[in-house]
Design an enzyme around this catalytic site. Structure first.
Site, PDB file in Angstrom:
ATOM      1  N   HIS A 252      60.994  31.457  26.185  1.00 45.48           N
ATOM      2  CA  HIS A 252      59.596  31.803  25.958  1.00 45.48           C
ATOM      3  C   HIS A 252      58.687  30.622  26.301  1.00 45.48           C
ATOM      4  O   HIS A 252      58.811  29.539  25.738  1.00 45.48           O
ATOM      5  CB  HIS A 252      59.349  32.226  24.505  1.00 45.48           C
ATOM      6  CG  HIS A 252      57.927  32.642  24.288  1.00 45.48           C
ATOM      7  ND1 HIS A 252      57.509  33.924  24.509  1.00 45.48           N
ATOM      8  CD2 HIS A 252      56.839  31.935  23.924  1.00 45.48           C
ATOM      9  CE1 HIS A 252      56.201  33.990  24.276  1.00 45.48           C
ATOM     10  NE2 HIS A 252      55.783  32.796  23.917  1.00 45.48           N
TER      11      HIS A 252
ATOM     12  N   ASN B 227      49.106  35.128  35.960  1.00 47.14           N
ATOM     13  CA  ASN B 227      47.813  34.916  35.321  1.00 47.14           C
ATOM     14  C   ASN B 227      48.000  33.922  34.182  1.00 47.14           C
ATOM     15  O   ASN B 227      49.005  33.972  33.472  1.00 47.14           O
ATOM     16  CB  ASN B 227      47.266  36.242  34.783  1.00 47.14           C
ATOM     17  CG  ASN B 227      47.089  37.264  35.881  1.00 47.14           C
ATOM     18  OD1 ASN B 227      46.592  36.957  36.949  1.00 47.14           O
ATOM     19  ND2 ASN B 227      47.512  38.491  35.630  1.00 47.14           N
TER      20      ASN B 227
ATOM     21  N   GLY C  85      43.117  37.205  33.101  1.00 45.72           N
ATOM     22  CA  GLY C  85      43.734  38.525  33.071  1.00 45.72           C
ATOM     23  C   GLY C  85      45.112  38.574  32.451  1.00 45.72           C
ATOM     24  O   GLY C  85      45.785  39.599  32.520  1.00 45.72           O
TER      25      GLY C  85
ATOM     26  N   THR D 166      47.584  39.390  29.817  1.00 45.95           N
ATOM     27  CA  THR D 166      47.565  40.259  28.641  1.00 45.95           C
ATOM     28  C   THR D 166      48.796  40.081  27.755  1.00 45.95           C
ATOM     29  O   THR D 166      48.761  40.455  26.597  1.00 45.95           O
ATOM     30  CB  THR D 166      47.446  41.746  29.045  1.00 45.95           C
ATOM     31  OG1 THR D 166      48.534  42.076  29.908  1.00 45.95           O
ATOM     32  CG2 THR D 166      46.117  42.010  29.752  1.00 45.95           C
TER      33      THR D 166
ATOM     34  N   HIS E 248      55.009  35.120  33.169  1.00 42.57           N
ATOM     35  CA  HIS E 248      55.594  36.166  34.006  1.00 42.57           C
ATOM     36  C   HIS E 248      54.959  36.138  35.384  1.00 42.57           C
ATOM     37  O   HIS E 248      53.824  35.728  35.550  1.00 42.57           O
ATOM     38  CB  HIS E 248      55.468  37.553  33.364  1.00 42.57           C
ATOM     39  CG  HIS E 248      54.070  37.982  33.048  1.00 42.57           C
ATOM     40  ND1 HIS E 248      53.350  37.467  31.983  1.00 42.57           N
ATOM     41  CD2 HIS E 248      53.263  38.886  33.641  1.00 42.57           C
ATOM     42  CE1 HIS E 248      52.159  38.052  31.932  1.00 42.57           C
ATOM     43  NE2 HIS E 248      52.082  38.911  32.940  1.00 42.57           N
TER      44      HIS E 248
END
Length: 111
Positions: A46, A85, A91, A93, A98
């Site tokens: 993570h 992003n 952007g 979210t 990723h």
């Protein structure tokens, strides 16, 4: 992270359409594709965004790009765009690093 959507997908707690998986990363099709061919590649470790990448993560990020090259060949992409992003204003979210891989149509320039 206990509440991270992508961590739950990697753990198999939330279903996804897997494209690829190894010890370092997981790739799956986007549920709201922005192009005819659209998948995501996420590191299993993570990291909230690209702004958290350090030299210690360089091998994982390099590996992800090698996986992207392999998958785009296997999935017969003529050309593709890789997008990440970083931050809500850009952007992002889901707060897990990723990479969107998009192709299957001409992709115009950004405005």
């Amino acid at each position: 992270m206990n509440d991270c959507l992508f961590c739950k997908i990697i753990a198999g707690e939330i279903p996804s359409t897997k494209v690829y998986e190894d010890e370092l990363c997981y790739a799956f099709y986007d549920i709201a594709p922005m192009a005819p061919k659209h998948f995501l590649v996420v590191p299993k470790k993570h990291l909230s965004s690209a702004s958290e990448i350090t030299e210690k993560d360089a091998a994982v990020v390099g590996h992800i790009f090698a996986v992207i090259a392999k998958l785009t060949k296997e999935l017969d992409f003529d050309g593709f765009r890789v997008v990440t992003n970083c931050g809500e204003i850009a952007g992002q979210t889901v707060q897990h690093l990723h990479f969107h891989v998009l192709g299957g149509k001409p992709l115009g320039a950004f405005n």
